[in-house]
Design a protein around this motif. Structure first.
Motif, PDB file in Angstrom:
ATOM      1  N   VAL A 351       0.865  -1.178   0.000  1.00  0.00           N
ATOM      2  CA  VAL A 351       0.000   0.000   0.000  1.00  0.00           C
ATOM      3  C   VAL A 351       0.901   1.226   0.000  1.00  0.00           C
ATOM      4  CG1 VAL A 351      -1.823   1.261   1.195  1.00  0.00           C
ATOM      5  CG2 VAL A 351      -1.803  -1.241   1.249  1.00  0.00           C
ATOM      6  N   TRP A 352       0.748   2.070  -1.025  1.00  0.00           N
ATOM      7  CA  TRP A 352       1.592   3.248  -1.193  1.00  0.00           C
ATOM      8  C   TRP A 352       0.806   4.519  -0.940  1.00  0.00           C
ATOM      9  CZ3 TRP A 352       6.775   2.964  -2.345  1.00  0.00           C
ATOM     10  CH2 TRP A 352       7.253   1.718  -2.760  1.00  0.00           C
ATOM     11  N   GLY A 353       1.429   5.451  -0.230  1.00  0.00           N
ATOM     12  CA  GLY A 353       0.898   6.789  -0.080  1.00  0.00           C
ATOM     13  C   GLY A 353       1.447   7.681  -1.180  1.00  0.00           C
ATOM     14  N   PRO A 354       1.298   9.019  -1.054  1.00  0.00           N
ATOM     15  CA  PRO A 354       1.760   9.932  -2.103  1.00  0.00           C
ATOM     16  C   PRO A 354       3.255   9.869  -2.365  1.00  0.00           C
ATOM     17  CG  PRO A 354       0.251  11.040  -0.610  1.00  0.00           C
ATOM     18  CD  PRO A 354       0.570   9.725   0.015  1.00  0.00           C
ATOM     19  N   ARG A 355       4.050   9.542  -1.329  1.00  0.00           N
ATOM     20  CA  ARG A 355       5.500   9.567  -1.505  1.00  0.00           C
ATOM     21  C   ARG A 355       6.192   8.298  -1.046  1.00  0.00           C
ATOM     22  NH1 ARG A 355       7.470  13.718  -4.753  1.00  0.00           N
ATOM     23  NH2 ARG A 355       5.926  15.393  -4.656  1.00  0.00           N
ATOM     24  N   ALA A 356       5.528   7.475  -0.260  1.00  0.00           N
ATOM     25  CA  ALA A 356       6.208   6.315   0.328  1.00  0.00           C
ATOM     26  C   ALA A 356       5.209   5.190   0.571  1.00  0.00           C
ATOM     27  CB  ALA A 356       6.881   6.704   1.650  1.00  0.00           C
ATOM     28  N   ARG A 357       5.737   4.004   0.790  1.00  0.00           N
ATOM     29  CA  ARG A 357       4.900   2.858   1.131  1.00  0.00           C
ATOM     30  C   ARG A 357       4.469   2.980   2.590  1.00  0.00           C
ATOM     31  NH1 ARG A 357       8.045  -0.758  -0.706  1.00  0.00           N
ATOM     32  NH2 ARG A 357       9.290  -0.764   1.174  1.00  0.00           N
ATOM     33  N   VAL A 358       3.184   2.692   2.844  1.00  0.00           N
ATOM     34  CA  VAL A 358       2.674   2.805   4.205  1.00  0.00           C
ATOM     35  C   VAL A 358       2.487   1.443   4.862  1.00  0.00           C
ATOM     36  CG1 VAL A 358       1.581   5.032   3.823  1.00  0.00           C
ATOM     37  CG2 VAL A 358       0.278   2.946   3.380  1.00  0.00           C
ATOM     38  N   SER A 359       2.344   0.376   4.082  1.00  0.00           N
ATOM     39  CA  SER A 359       2.212  -0.952   4.673  1.00  0.00           C
ATOM     40  C   SER A 359       2.408  -2.018   3.608  1.00  0.00           C
ATOM     41  CB  SER A 359       0.841  -1.140   5.345  1.00  0.00           C
ATOM     42  OG  SER A 359      -0.187  -1.156   4.374  1.00  0.00           O
ATOM     43  N   SER A 360       2.615  -3.254   4.073  1.00  0.00           N
ATOM     44  CA  SER A 360       2.685  -4.421   3.201  1.00  0.00           C
ATOM     45  C   SER A 360       1.800  -5.499   3.802  1.00  0.00           C
ATOM     46  CB  SER A 360       4.126  -4.927   3.078  1.00  0.00           C
ATOM     47  OG  SER A 360       4.944  -3.978   2.425  1.00  0.00           O
ATOM     48  N   LEU A 361       0.956  -6.110   2.970  1.00  0.00           N
ATOM     49  CA  LEU A 361      -0.043  -7.072   3.416  1.00  0.00           C
ATOM     50  C   LEU A 361       0.317  -8.466   2.903  1.00  0.00           C
ATOM     51  CD1 LEU A 361      -3.242  -4.997   2.517  1.00  0.00           C
ATOM     52  CD2 LEU A 361      -1.987  -5.000   4.681  1.00  0.00           C
ATOM     53  N   THR A 362       0.218  -9.451   3.769  1.00  0.00           N
ATOM     54  CA  THR A 362       0.506 -10.821   3.389  1.00  0.00           C
ATOM     55  C   THR A 362      -0.726 -11.700   3.596  1.00  0.00           C
ATOM     56  OG1 THR A 362       1.277 -11.417   5.605  1.00  0.00           O
ATOM     57  CG2 THR A 362       2.917 -10.545   4.080  1.00  0.00           C
ATOM     58  N   GLY A 363      -0.675 -12.895   3.036  1.00  0.00           N
ATOM     59  CA  GLY A 363      -1.781 -13.828   3.164  1.00  0.00           C
ATOM     60  C   GLY A 363      -2.029 -14.634   1.915  1.00  0.00           C
ATOM     61  N   HIS A 364      -1.482 -14.187   0.786  1.00  0.00           N
ATOM     62  CA  HIS A 364      -1.682 -14.915  -0.462  1.00  0.00           C
ATOM     63  C   HIS A 364      -0.795 -16.157  -0.520  1.00  0.00           C
ATOM     64  CE1 HIS A 364      -4.612 -12.810  -2.865  1.00  0.00           C
ATOM     65  NE2 HIS A 364      -4.138 -11.664  -2.409  1.00  0.00           N
ATOM     66  N   ARG A 365      -1.275 -17.170  -1.235  1.00  0.00           N
ATOM     67  CA  ARG A 365      -0.560 -18.439  -1.362  1.00  0.00           C
ATOM     68  C   ARG A 365       0.409 -18.445  -2.537  1.00  0.00           C
ATOM     69  NH1 ARG A 365      -5.177 -23.090  -0.373  1.00  0.00           N
ATOM     70  NH2 ARG A 365      -6.126 -22.187   1.481  1.00  0.00           N
ATOM     71  N   GLY A 366       0.218 -17.548  -3.488  1.00  0.00           N
ATOM     72  CA  GLY A 366       1.068 -17.516  -4.674  1.00  0.00           C
ATOM     73  C   GLY A 366       1.173 -16.104  -5.197  1.00  0.00           C
ATOM     74  N   PRO A 367       1.892 -15.904  -6.320  1.00  0.00           N
ATOM     75  CA  PRO A 367       1.996 -14.574  -6.929  1.00  0.00           C
ATOM     76  C   PRO A 367       0.625 -13.944  -7.111  1.00  0.00           C
ATOM     77  CG  PRO A 367       3.471 -16.106  -8.027  1.00  0.00           C
ATOM     78  CD  PRO A 367       2.663 -16.926  -7.070  1.00  0.00           C
ATOM     79  N   VAL A 368       0.519 -12.657  -6.761  1.00  0.00           N
ATOM     80  CA  VAL A 368      -0.769 -11.961  -6.813  1.00  0.00           C
ATOM     81  C   VAL A 368      -0.948 -11.379  -8.213  1.00  0.00           C
ATOM     82  CG1 VAL A 368      -2.294 -10.361  -5.636  1.00  0.00           C
ATOM     83  CG2 VAL A 368      -0.386 -11.379  -4.398  1.00  0.00           C
ATOM     84  N   THR A 369      -2.072 -11.681  -8.849  1.00  0.00           N
ATOM     85  CA  THR A 369      -2.291 -11.342 -10.247  1.00  0.00           C
ATOM     86  C   THR A 369      -3.304 -10.230 -10.462  1.00  0.00           C
ATOM     87  OG1 THR A 369      -3.923 -13.140 -10.328  1.00  0.00           O
ATOM     88  CG2 THR A 369      -1.682 -13.650 -11.049  1.00  0.00           C
ATOM     89  N   VAL A 370      -4.206 -10.026  -9.505  1.00  0.00           N
ATOM     90  CA  VAL A 370      -5.349  -9.143  -9.724  1.00  0.00           C
ATOM     91  C   VAL A 370      -5.606  -8.299  -8.487  1.00  0.00           C
ATOM     92  CG1 VAL A 370      -7.861  -9.112 -10.065  1.00  0.00           C
ATOM     93  CG2 VAL A 370      -6.458 -10.709 -11.359  1.00  0.00           C
ATOM     94  N   ALA A 371      -5.977  -7.030  -8.689  1.00  0.00           N
ATOM     95  CA  ALA A 371      -6.421  -6.155  -7.606  1.00  0.00           C
ATOM     96  C   ALA A 371      -7.589  -5.323  -8.105  1.00  0.00           C
ATOM     97  CB  ALA A 371      -5.284  -5.245  -7.135  1.00  0.00           C
ATOM     98  N   ALA A 372      -8.640  -5.208  -7.290  1.00  0.00           N
ATOM     99  CA  ALA A 372      -9.806  -4.410  -7.656  1.00  0.00           C
ATOM    100  C   ALA A 372     -10.399  -3.793  -6.398  1.00  0.00           C
ATOM    101  CB  ALA A 372     -10.860  -5.276  -8.363  1.00  0.00           C
ATOM    102  N   VAL A 373     -11.072  -2.647  -6.556  1.00  0.00           N
ATOM    103  CA  VAL A 373     -11.655  -1.907  -5.436  1.00  0.00           C
ATOM    104  C   VAL A 373     -13.140  -1.712  -5.698  1.00  0.00           C
ATOM    105  CG1 VAL A 373     -11.568   0.236  -4.109  1.00  0.00           C
ATOM    106  CG2 VAL A 373      -9.475  -0.740  -5.009  1.00  0.00           C
ATOM    107  N   SER A 374     -13.953  -1.808  -4.645  1.00  0.00           N
ATOM    108  CA  SER A 374     -15.398  -1.611  -4.772  1.00  0.00           C
ATOM    109  C   SER A 374     -15.707  -0.158  -5.110  1.00  0.00           C
ATOM    110  CB  SER A 374     -16.100  -2.017  -3.480  1.00  0.00           C
ATOM    111  OG  SER A 374     -15.673  -1.202  -2.402  1.00  0.00           O
ATOM    112  N   ALA A 375     -16.930   0.077  -5.587  1.00  0.00           N
ATOM    113  CA  ALA A 375     -17.319   1.417  -6.012  1.00  0.00           C
ATOM    114  C   ALA A 375     -17.249   2.428  -4.878  1.00  0.00           C
ATOM    115  CB  ALA A 375     -18.729   1.379  -6.605  1.00  0.00           C
TER     116      ALA A 375
END
Length: 708
Positions: A351-375
């Motif tokens: 997760v990136w802010g305007p100038r720097a990364r603010v966090s890193s999230l784990t939990g996936h079993r393999g390479p992450v291929t897709v990201a989408a956000v709700s309306a």
């Protein structure tokens, strides 16, 4: 309804068994921590992967989340029942608080995903499985499509801004639009190459944009079933694009390391921006004032957007703690507040802010291929190559420190010594990382030479603990290291490739010859010539005291007693769905184990099955342990063994005499390695995590004997 702290575990288990976990959660009025645990474990409890014993699943997840009271209640229930339990003591990368639930149902990697305005989630797998999810419950149903041809397979999707239309791109390069209300399907057009991405264009009339390996960007009029513009100019596959919120601008990125800015109405290219790497994904901010881009080597770029053109550029690719090299940044989605959620090839979300990364999230079993956000921006979903979708609370996505303990690559081997209080994990390339058995805190690390321009030093082929220390083997070379510091105490060259180690001994292979060698001195002991049907061994295992050495090769299993020289051989046949090995292909044995008593041999394979050979009777029993692959097994005392699954992420303890499951712990990881020392089990996964579990029988630990 159910107040577990007051002893109503039997009521909870009965309700889950009779009504299902989803019905129980729908009318839940019990403790909030337990509700959250059941929410996160629902995909296991409804899927039947680990049986119906609720307390085991609750215990595993509650400990991982730090819900100590809930975990204690589950453990007391297990002890009261006199059951055997696998209790996870720690994992190197804990579950982030932003994780809401796991969406399990796809059997192939996630290819695409998109939210409808009403919050429904559509997802597509690499095998063409298209599903719609209720993200409040984690339940899904398949969406049936009329395929344009028998060989056509859906590969990409998009949902219109009003939620009325679903667009699907097929493997045969055709694009269809489905009315979600009446189910009518319309053929819109086709590309001359593989379609990489598909999105609707905001506006009063339904328009669709797509990009392809034919190096074009196409704008389609859905009602007229024709292309408004086919935009050319890229010199490579167009792999990424984004549509501005006002529907006036499309930005495309390609394998020619350029970005092109297009006017949707006229088809004119307004701007060309050159980069130093191929562009992989693009996403506009909610107000259209920023554009985020990711590249093949993991760079994250943020552009200011003014007047429909790209302006100032900031490069956001500070190396993450524990990150290996520059992995692909596969996808990007923009969260509220201008933050960017980046899906990486190394299984981690940034997760990136305007100038720097603010966090890193784990939990996936393999390479992450897709990201989408709700309306509404409150939820995000990410999908991986293992077929898993994770649902995230975007408000909580910043509440994770940017520090990821563990290995930067998947764990290839593990060792554990309860006596020394150390767990060691290693990858295909160095480093080795040692952790404290009790706390999981890092004790020491062995890394490659950081200043070297050569390839990273290879990690060990295998390693094992003994009272003398940690043995690591690479080819014919064995090193003995201090378990407390990692320092090399001495090195021994072996007469063959080291195949297995137990205690202070190793078994080496040279052609068809097996040799027992003192790992500390190199002194050669008993030798044996393997029978011709085995050929060159593919896997070797040994009982705790080397009373029995097991060998797999050529579709056969053999055992050898180094003390007496006696041996036996049995033909290893696959499950009934596969070809018997007598005149067919060789069985792929991923790992081999012998129980501590030397009575049973366990062979793990690619079909998610393990073959248990009772050496005395010659009987082979087939056990189902995973949906796709069992990469590692290990022997235990009491005629038991443990297996770890790659797809289902479950650690299973087997009673080999009865050929049944004693207990199982779902870890929601793509498991890759296992080692045992008494009642301690160290497990590694493909995302670089190490898990320490403890096995207890009837509420009592099995013992603290160091098995090596």
């Amino acid at each position: 309804m159910i107040d577990v702290p007051d002893g109503s575990w039997s009521a909870l288990e009965s309700a889950v068994a009779a009504e299902g976990v989803d019905a129980v959660l729908a009318r839940w009025d019990g403790p909030e921590p337990l509700r959250r645990v059941l929410d996160l474990e629902a995909h296991h409890l409804r899927g039947g992967e680990t049986g119906s014993f609720v307390a085991q699943q609750v215990l595993t997840r509650a400990r991982a989340l730090g819900f100590s009271e809930t975990a204690r209640g589950a453990r007391e229930r297990i002890d009261a029942e006199g059951r055997t339990v696998l209790e996870e003591r720690w994992r190197t990368r804990p579950f982030p608080p932003a994780l809401l639930r796991t969406l399990a149902g796809h059997r192939a990697g996630v290819a695409d995903a998109a939210f409808a305005p009403d919050g429904r989630l559509f997802s597509m797998a690499e095998d063409g499985d298209l599903r719609v999810w209720d993200v409040r419950t984690g339940l899904s149903r398949p969406v049936v499509l009329a395929r344009p041809s028998p060989s056509a397979r859906p590969i990409r999707l998009a949902v219109s801004g009003d939620g009325a239309l679903l667009a699907v791109a097929f493997l045969d390069r055709a694009i269809h639009v489905l009315g979600l209300g009446d189910g009518t399907a319309t053929a819109v057009g086709h590309h001359d190459g593989w379609i990489h991405r598909l999105r609707f264009v905001p506006g009063p009339r339904p328009r669709l944009a797509s990009v392809s390996e034919d190096r074009t960007v196409a704008i389609w009029d859905v009602a007229a079933r024709r292309a408004l513009h086919v935009l050319s100019g890229h010199a490579g596959d167009v792999t990424a694009f984004a549509v501005s919120p006002d529907g006036r601008t499309v930005v495309s990125g390609a394998g020619d390391a350029t970005l092109r800015v297009w006017d949707v109405d006229t088809g004119v290219c307004r701007q060309v921006v050159e980069e130093d790497d191929d562009v992989f994904a693009l996403a506009f901010g909610a107000d259209g004032g920023t554009l985020h881009a990711t590249t093949r080597r993991g760079a994250v770029l943020r552009f200011d957007v003014r007047g429909g053109a790209l302006g100032d550029r900031v490069r956001l690719d500070t190396p993450r703690v524990g990150r290996y090299g520059r992995g692909w940044a596969r996808d990007v989605a923009v969260l509220p507040g201008g933050r960017a959620l980046v899906a990486n090839d190394d299984t981690v979300l940034d997760v990136w802010g305007p100038r720097a990364r603010v966090s890193s999230l784990t939990g996936h079993r393999g390479p992450v291929t897709v990201a989408a956000v709700s309306a509404d921006g409150r939820r995000a979903v990410t999908g991986d190559e293992a077929g898993t979708l994770l649902l995230w609370d975007t408000d909580a996505a910043d509440d994770v420190p940017d520090a990821l303990p563990g290995l930067p690559l998947g764990v290839a081997s593990v060792a554990v010594s309860h006596r020394a209080g150390v767990v060691v994990a290693g990858s295909r390339e160095l480093p080795l990382v040692a952790r404290d058995v009790g706390t999981g805190e890092e004790l020491w690390t062995v890394r490659s030479e950081e200043d070297s321009e050569e390839e990273p030093d290879p990690g060990p082929d295998l390693m094992w603990s003994s009272p003398s220390g940690l043995y690591t083997a690479l080819g014919r070379t064995v090193e003995l290291r201090s378990l407390r510091t990692g320092a090399v105490e001495h090195t021994v060259e072996m007469p063959g490739t080291v195949a297995v180690g137990r205690g202070d001994h190793a078994v080496t292979v040279a052609g068809r010859r097996l040799t027992v060698v003192d790992a500390a001195t190199g002194a050669v002991g008993a030798t044996a010539e393997l029978p011709a049907p085995l050929g060159v061994p593919t896997r070797v295992a040994a009982a705790r005291g080397l009373e029995v050495v097991a060998v797999a090769g050529g579709g056969h299993l053999a055992v050898w007693d180094p003390r007496s020289g006696r041996g036996a051989t049995v033909e290893l046949r696959l499950h009934a769905t596969s070809t018997a090995v007598a005149d067919g292909p060789e069985v792929v044995v991923r790992d081999l184990a012998v129980d501590d008593e030397g009575c049973h041999v366990l062979a793990a394979g690619d079909e998610g099955l393990v073959h248990c050979w009772d050496v005395a009777s010659g009987r082979v029993t087939v056990l189902s342990a995973d949906r796709t692959r069992v990469p590692a097994v290990a022997g235990l005392a009491g005629h038991r063994a443990v297996s770890v699954g790659e797809r289902d992420g479950v650690v299973t303890v087997w009673d080999l005499t009865a050929a049944w499951t004693v207990c199982a712990a779902p870890l929601d990881s793509r498991l890759s390695a296992v080692a045992v020392d008494g009642d301690h089990l160290a497990v590694g996964d493909g995302a670089g995590n190490t898990h320490l579990l403890r096995l207890a029988d009837g509420g009592r630990a099995r013992g603290d004997t160091d098995t090596g």
